[in-house]
Scaffold this motif. Sequence first.
Motif, PDB file in Angstrom:
ATOM      1  N   THR A   1       0.839  -1.205   0.000  1.00  0.00           N
ATOM      2  CA  THR A   1       0.000   0.000   0.000  1.00  0.00           C
ATOM      3  C   THR A   1       0.870   1.250   0.000  1.00  0.00           C
ATOM      4  OG1 THR A   1      -0.141   0.076   2.415  1.00  0.00           O
ATOM      5  CG2 THR A   1      -1.818  -1.207   1.240  1.00  0.00           C
TER       6      THR A   1
ATOM      7  N   SER B   1      -0.733   8.314  -2.002  1.00  0.00           N
ATOM      8  CA  SER B   1      -0.251   8.910  -3.246  1.00  0.00           C
ATOM      9  C   SER B   1      -0.814  10.314  -3.431  1.00  0.00           C
ATOM     10  CB  SER B   1      -0.666   8.028  -4.440  1.00  0.00           C
ATOM     11  OG  SER B   1      -0.364   8.666  -5.674  1.00  0.00           O
TER      12      SER B   1
ATOM     13  N   SER C   1      -4.746   9.974  -2.643  1.00  0.00           N
ATOM     14  CA  SER C   1      -5.346   8.692  -3.010  1.00  0.00           C
ATOM     15  C   SER C   1      -4.592   7.574  -2.298  1.00  0.00           C
ATOM     16  CB  SER C   1      -5.320   8.481  -4.526  1.00  0.00           C
ATOM     17  OG  SER C   1      -3.999   8.316  -5.000  1.00  0.00           O
TER      18      SER C   1
ATOM     19  N   GLN D   1      -3.235   3.687  -2.712  1.00  0.00           N
ATOM     20  CA  GLN D   1      -2.873   2.779  -3.796  1.00  0.00           C
ATOM     21  C   GLN D   1      -2.554   1.379  -3.263  1.00  0.00           C
ATOM     22  OE1 GLN D   1       1.128   2.659  -6.063  1.00  0.00           O
ATOM     23  NE2 GLN D   1      -0.219   3.902  -7.374  1.00  0.00           N
TER      24      GLN D   1
ATOM     25  N   THR E   1      -0.964  -2.232  -4.654  1.00  0.00           N
ATOM     26  CA  THR E   1      -0.254  -2.937  -5.718  1.00  0.00           C
ATOM     27  C   THR E   1      -0.277  -4.432  -5.379  1.00  0.00           C
ATOM     28  OG1 THR E   1       1.186  -1.046  -6.160  1.00  0.00           O
ATOM     29  CG2 THR E   1       1.912  -3.196  -6.979  1.00  0.00           C
TER      30      THR E   1
ATOM     31  N   TYR F   1     -11.661   6.299  -8.950  1.00  0.00           N
ATOM     32  CA  TYR F   1     -10.666   5.226  -9.004  1.00  0.00           C
ATOM     33  C   TYR F   1     -10.001   5.181 -10.373  1.00  0.00           C
ATOM     34  CZ  TYR F   1     -13.265   2.062 -12.128  1.00  0.00           C
ATOM     35  OH  TYR F   1     -13.872   1.493 -13.223  1.00  0.00           O
TER      36      TYR F   1
ATOM     37  N   THR G   1      -7.345   1.891 -12.298  1.00  0.00           N
ATOM     38  CA  THR G   1      -6.722   0.608 -12.000  1.00  0.00           C
ATOM     39  C   THR G   1      -6.146  -0.026 -13.255  1.00  0.00           C
ATOM     40  OG1 THR G   1      -7.081  -1.593 -11.051  1.00  0.00           O
ATOM     41  CG2 THR G   1      -8.915  -0.631 -12.272  1.00  0.00           C
TER      42      THR G   1
ATOM     43  N   THR H   1      -2.389  -2.387 -10.098  1.00  0.00           N
ATOM     44  CA  THR H   1      -2.542  -1.338  -9.094  1.00  0.00           C
ATOM     45  C   THR H   1      -3.979  -0.816  -9.104  1.00  0.00           C
ATOM     46  OG1 THR H   1      -1.902   0.422 -10.625  1.00  0.00           O
ATOM     47  CG2 THR H   1      -0.146  -0.616  -9.339  1.00  0.00           C
TER      48      THR H   1
ATOM     49  N   ASN I   1      -5.898   2.738  -7.454  1.00  0.00           N
ATOM     50  CA  ASN I   1      -5.907   3.977  -6.680  1.00  0.00           C
ATOM     51  C   ASN I   1      -7.356   4.398  -6.456  1.00  0.00           C
ATOM     52  OD1 ASN I   1      -3.156   3.991  -7.926  1.00  0.00           O
ATOM     53  ND2 ASN I   1      -2.997   5.917  -6.803  1.00  0.00           N
TER      54      ASN I   1
END
Length: 637
Positions: free
Chosen positions: A229, A232, A245, A247, A249, A284, A286, A347, A349
């Motif tokens: 995590t 961001s 935001s 994130q 991954t 979002y 992604t 990812t 966000n």
Amino acid sequence: MKPLIGAGPSAFAALICALVASFFVVVPAADSPAQAAPGDNLIINPSLEQGTDNPSCFSRSGWGTEAAWTFQPGRVGGRSVSLTIQGYQSGDRKLLQSENAQCAPKVTAGSTYDMQVWYKSSAPVSLTMFRHTAQGWSYWGNVKQFPAANGWTLAQAPTPVIPEGTDQVIFGLSLNANGSLTTDDYSLRQVAAPQPVSDQLIVNGNLAQGATIPACYQVAGWGQRQATTLMSADVPANSPAGTRSFQFTVSGHVSGDAKLLQSEAAGCAPAVTAGQQYDLSADYKTTATGLTGFSVFTHTAAGWQYWTDLKALPAVANWTTATARTPPIPAGVDRISFGLSIGGNGTLNTTNYSMKKLQAEVIPPAGGPELEGSWDVLTTQLPIRAIHSTLLTDGRLLLIAGSGNDGAKFAAGQFRAVVWTPDTNVFKEIPVPYDMFCAGHATLPDGKVLLAGGTEAFPTDNQGPNTFKGSDRSYYFDPADDTFHQLADMAGAHWYPSLTKIGNGDIWSAGGINEKAEGTVLTEMFSSRTMSWLPQNQVPQTWSFWGTYPHMFLLDDGKMFYTGGHTFGNGLPGTGASLYDWATAKIWDVPGLRQKDMRDQASSVFVGPAQDQKLMIVGGGSGVPHSGVARLPGSSY
């Protein structure tokens, strides 16, 4: 400099930049200092002691008649700055903080600030403000007036609530008459931010608070996968200041998902009512190869449990808003929590979480036409091209064509109006004294109809289509004698002006094109008591171009709301919609209007009941059917 906008509305943006540039001496920008703590004086060099020819971080500002500037002894030692105006004709002069990142005080949206400056003056002065947004610096208004003062006197006033998008402000006392003004010891301090009235149920929706995990949120998930995590700074454009935001991954995905949810801590996961539905949303983007879901959890006396996935979301490279509506909340559920889940490698966000109660639709009662209404197609043919129509107090309609947009009739002086009696279908011809085509009109408290502005000249053969010239004429129509009666002219000419009745029955007017075929920034006020237009110097001026036929509505607190609707007015600066205090000439941008430059010839209307103070704008522009509803202060929408 004349307060006019040249070459029509399309030139407004360029000219207002030139106007502002001519008003201020700009100090070269420097690195931004750290934000001051609440209560600290945000003014740099407040006692004006630094600087040689000019105090550091201050600028000699104003327009119109020039002033002589000198240093004088300070209020408690040191020095002050004095200006003197002789032979006054127009404009004002004032000392302001310089318009750059180093000198102009930084402010926070939603907060208010206490402004103070000590002064001596031989004439009344005004506390004047300017503000900075992404579009640059603009005049904000005269906040308060102060009387002449022989000895040192404190001028003090609070700022309006700082609107979204404003990051810096400057202020000072302005002199607009012959005389002298001396100032010293400037102060700007933050006071407590007001508690906003909101129907938003999510706490910290833009994830601005918190360290590695946003405040009031928790990381959740299950299955066989590795997830890291990160907080961001990558956020959607136009997000509130401070937005972050979160994130995820994910790699090595075999099963399961990862998600950010409102936490179980008290006051975090929003409370709900059984049987009620809620609208949820989050921004979002992604790259996940698996499904991204809209997951919801519920809380009962037995604890927390998974409820449902409302929808699957596609992979998107750019920020997108995901929306969903819950089913009715089951009995026994008192709180819910939701988030977007990543179910594959890649990812995700997310930010700008929102949850609001679904407002019940008001269904009108069933019944006949007397309850539900109906339309009939009449066989009546109107005898004129009715550009303007007004319902009279006796039930008849005043229909005005003027020249009816016919250049030949304008040249021949053939101007027409009729009064229509619908019950008998009789049209009465009314003599028209000038071309009222594209005038403004409003009904006065006694039932007379005020007409203002109109067409002074049509385009000639060698001119373009937008070179109509405005008229400054004004008349009233009296239903008692079915006659137009002449009034004194307006202070300036207006073609396509708007007229809006204020609470005391007087009429506010602005917008349109002047006698030079240029957009006018002149604001006018008609006194229904004296049946006359007030002189320009008695009307608070914003020097803002509202466009042509701007859609202006009076609110229950006495302010006005500009929905963004207009005619021929695209390309104006700001968000497109505004709150406006006509009494102080202050304007606040209202965010949220989609595609503000597609509101040409839109429709605007109060959404009933009027007590809810909700206004709707629909359509406009190139014909793309956009709409939006403005949430005004105190609105329950």
